[in-house]
Structures are given as C-alpha cells and as structure tokens.
Design a protein around this motif. Structure first.
Motif, short mmCIF file in Angstrom:
data_model
loop_
_atom_site.label_atom_id
_atom_site.label_comp_id
_atom_site.label_asym_id
_atom_site.label_seq_id
_atom_site.Cartn_x
_atom_site.Cartn_y
_atom_site.Cartn_z
N ILE A 182 -1.72 2.96 7.83
CA ILE A 182 -2.97 1.89 6.84
C ILE A 182 -2.83 2.54 5.84
O ILE A 182 -2.75 2.01 4.15
N THR A 183 -2.52 3.89 5.28
CA THR A 183 -3.24 5.06 4.19
C THR A 183 -1.67 4.76 2.95
O THR A 183 -1.72 4.62 2.10
N ILE A 184 -0.16 5.27 3.89
CA ILE A 184 0.77 4.83 3.26
C ILE A 184 1.32 3.46 2.92
O ILE A 184 1.77 2.98 2.00
N SER A 185 0.29 2.47 3.93
CA SER A 185 1.31 0.87 3.02
C SER A 185 0.05 0.66 2.14
O SER A 185 0.71 -0.04 0.68
N ALA A 186 -1.72 1.22 2.09
CA ALA A 186 -1.91 0.93 1.03
C ALA A 186 -1.80 1.54 -0.24
O ALA A 186 -1.61 1.25 -1.72
N VAL A 187 -0.75 3.15 0.10
CA VAL A 187 -0.67 3.60 -1.28
C VAL A 187 -0.04 2.99 -2.05
O VAL A 187 0.52 2.51 -3.09
N VAL A 188 1.40 2.42 -0.73
CA VAL A 188 3.06 1.77 -1.60
C VAL A 188 1.70 0.60 -2.07
O VAL A 188 2.74 0.36 -3.51
N GLY A 189 1.08 -0.60 -1.35
CA GLY A 189 0.93 -1.79 -1.86
C GLY A 189 -0.51 -0.86 -3.70
O GLY A 189 0.11 -1.92 -4.81
N PHE A 190 -0.42 -0.25 -3.33
CA PHE A 190 -1.68 0.39 -5.00
C PHE A 190 -0.04 0.39 -6.25
O PHE A 190 -0.57 0.47 -6.72
N SER A 191 0.75 1.14 -5.70
CA SER A 191 1.65 0.92 -6.29
C SER A 191 2.42 0.07 -7.51
O SER A 191 2.93 -0.39 -8.17
N LEU A 192 2.50 -1.07 -5.94
CA LEU A 192 3.26 -2.09 -6.56
C LEU A 192 2.19 -3.27 -7.41
O LEU A 192 2.43 -4.13 -8.20
N LEU A 193 1.21 -3.57 -6.85
CA LEU A 193 -0.25 -3.94 -7.61
C LEU A 193 -0.57 -3.57 -8.86
O LEU A 193 -0.16 -4.65 -9.86
N ILE A 194 -0.10 -2.79 -9.59
CA ILE A 194 -0.82 -2.03 -11.15
C ILE A 194 1.19 -2.05 -11.49
O ILE A 194 2.19 -1.67 -11.47
N SER A 195 0.81 -3.04 -12.95
CA SER A 195 1.92 -3.29 -13.69
C SER A 195 1.35 -3.83 -14.59
O SER A 195 -0.26 -4.32 -15.12
N ASP A 196 1.95 -3.57 -16.58
CA ASP A 196 1.51 -4.50 -17.58
C ASP A 196 1.63 -5.87 -17.18
O ASP A 196 1.12 -6.50 -18.62
N GLU A 197 2.94 -6.47 -16.84
CA GLU A 197 2.91 -7.91 -16.49
C GLU A 197 3.13 -8.01 -15.00
O GLU A 197 3.29 -7.55 -14.63
N PHE A 198 2.88 -9.08 -14.94
CA PHE A 198 2.66 -10.09 -13.88
C PHE A 198 4.42 -9.95 -13.27
O PHE A 198 5.20 -10.41 -14.08
N LYS A 199 4.32 -9.44 -11.45
CA LYS A 199 5.88 -9.50 -11.47
C LYS A 199 5.82 -9.93 -9.30
O LYS A 199 4.66 -9.36 -9.31
#
Length: 315
Positions: A182-199
C-alpha cells in the motif's frame, strides 16, 4: 446649396453604414478540457439579415483558412482546419459568425473574422490563448495526499506497536508485506497525481491512491484482533467505520475519474480522512491495550510473593 448639403449628409450616412460593427472581444481561452473551441464573432448592425448576401472569411495571423459563401451555402477549409465550421449557420442572419474548431486544431494566435453583407463589410480580431489547468486544485492535492499519508503512517506505527508487544507470527509478516504494497502504491500514485496540467496519468495516480487502500481495512481488523482477542466487537466496529470511509473515497473516485475538472474532490478527501481518523483510533487502542497487557505480569509477580508470605504466616 440645399442639394449640396443633402448630398454631403447622405454621403456621410452611407459611408457610416458601409462599415459593419462587432461586439469587441479581445481574447478567449481554451484548456485541455475543451473538446471544441468557439471563437466568437458577432456583427451588431446587419441590415438585410439575408444569408444569401453574406460572406465570411476567417484568418489566422492574416492567412485565410476558412471561407463561407452565403450565396451558395458552401464552405472552404484549409486542411489544417478540417474541423472548422460556423457555430450556427442558421444564426448567421442574426450576425453570429462565430467559428467552432476542435481543440486539437485550434492553435494559439490572432484570429481575424471578416464579414461581408452585400457591399458592407467589417473585420474584428480575437486572440486565442491556451490556459494550462491542473486536474485537482493544489489544496485538494495536498489534502488527498495528506489524508493517505496519515492513514498509512498510523498503520505502520500500529504495526510496530503490535510487533513490539507481542510474539511475531506469520500473520504479522503478511501485515508487513501488505503495508509495503500500500505504501509503494500510494507513493507512485502521489507522483502521478501532481502535475501542472491535467493528464491521463493523474487519473491513474488517483486510482493507485484510492483503490489499493482497501488493503488497510482487513489489516486493521487483524491488528486489533492480535492486540485484544477478547474484544472483537470493537475490532468489528472499527472495520465497519473504515470500510465506510473507503466506500466514500471510492464513490468520490468514480465521480472524479470521468471529469476533466473534478467537482467532487471533497468526497475523495472525506473518505480518506475518515480512514486516517479510524487508523488513529486503532493505533491509540493498540497502544493502551499493549500497556495494559504489559502491566499484567508485573502485578502477578507482585501478588505471588505476597501469597507465599501469607502461607508461611499461617503455618
């Protein structure tokens, strides 16, 4: 003399009416959320209101790319603007010559709208600006990440307390592995969630944060079961509440996943916040129960010498 004055007056009126006038719109914005872009062009002083006498030409940086001939009801397009069309051909007689283009073909720049009605003509310029937008607002991103971080952190602390107070078992090894997943999944999710523009990656990131969080629900039950086996009703109550939080987060995820600019981010945040709060309750309970069990041998060790002393005195 009167004839000369009348001629001048008529000439002034005619020259004034020969120029078409427009609603002044300096610029419009497009974002990645737009499927189509409408560039407005509205004439305010049409006289004939007859589509057969009208001619519309659109230019980008003074280069024509779209022409509409009212007399033949035909359109001519540049290959780069194959999706271009009048917003409403029927409304052209009302002065609406706005252009509709697909988002992928609507490049930034200065667009010129040239309209002709018989011998009267006019032109207006509108700038098309591209505006970058994020999927969630920065505040929503922070709250989503913070709620999930707290839920995972409380889980790890509770697991550490449980392992330090009780014997290690195969179940605890499984709980450790679940925590890593769950920790690894969340960390990867955090990195993909944050961006300056919607993707599209933003949606994947939210999924990696919310969906695997279900792992925390059974893990919480097993941790509480290890801590205090005789009070399973409390463990079941905690699991029900955490399941409710997870369900709310999943509903929020479902509402957000199809929207370019989600309006239900608060639902996801509420669900994850409930899970974090219940994880904190489980941690506090584990700590209190652990200390209670630790004190029990001490009391027993004190009571046994006292009982032995009483036996000797009785003899």
């Amino acid at each position: 003399m009167w004839a000369l004055g009348t001629w001048v007056l008529l000439g002034a009126v005619c020259s004034g009416s020969a120029q078409l006038q427009f609603n002044v719109i300096k610029s419009v914005e497009q974002t990645i959320c737009n499927k189509t872009v409408i560039i407005p062009c509205i004439v305010t002083n049409l006289i004939q209101n007859n589509i057969g006498t009208m001619f519309v030409k659109w230019k980008l940086e003074k280069k024509p790319f779209f022409i509409f001939r009212g007399s033949t009801r035909t359109m001519e397009r540049n290959d780069s603007f194959s999706s271009a069309e009048l917003e409403s051909e029927q409304n052209l007689t009302s002065g609406i010559a706005s252009l509709k283009i697909s988002r992928t073909q609507a490049v930034q720049g200065n667009y010129s709208c040239e309209v002709t009605e018989s011998s009267r003509e006019g032109e207006t310029v509108i700038e098309l600006i591209y505006h970058r937008v994020a999927w969630f607002t920065p505040v929503e991103n922070i709250l989503i990440i913070l709620s999930m971080v707290l839920a995972i952190l409380f889980y790890w602390i509770q697991l550490a307390v449980t392992v330090s107070k009780f014997e290690t078992t195969l179940l605890k090894i499984g709980l450790f592995i679940a925590g890593v997943v769950i920790t690894i999944s969340a960390v990867v999710g955090f990195s993909l969630l944050i961006s300056d523009e919607f993707k599209p990656e933003n949606q994947i990131g939210l999924g990696l944060i919310v969906l695997p969080a279900v792992i925390l629900v059974p893990c919480q039950y097993f941790l509480l079961q290890i801590v205090y086996e005789n009070n399973l009703s409390f463990a079941i109550g905690v699991v029900i509440l955490e399941s409710l939080g997870y369900l709310i987060a999943v509903i929020g995820f479902g509402l957000c996943i199809t929207a370019c600019r989600p309006k239900n981010g608060a639902v996801v945040i509420a669900g994850l916040a409930i899970m974090a709060l219940i994880a904190l309750v489980g941690l506090i309970y584990a700590i209190l129960s652990g200390y209670s069990k630790k004190e029990q041998p001490t009391r027993k060790a004190v009571e046994e010498p006292l009982n032995d002393a009483k036996g000797v005195m009785l003899e």
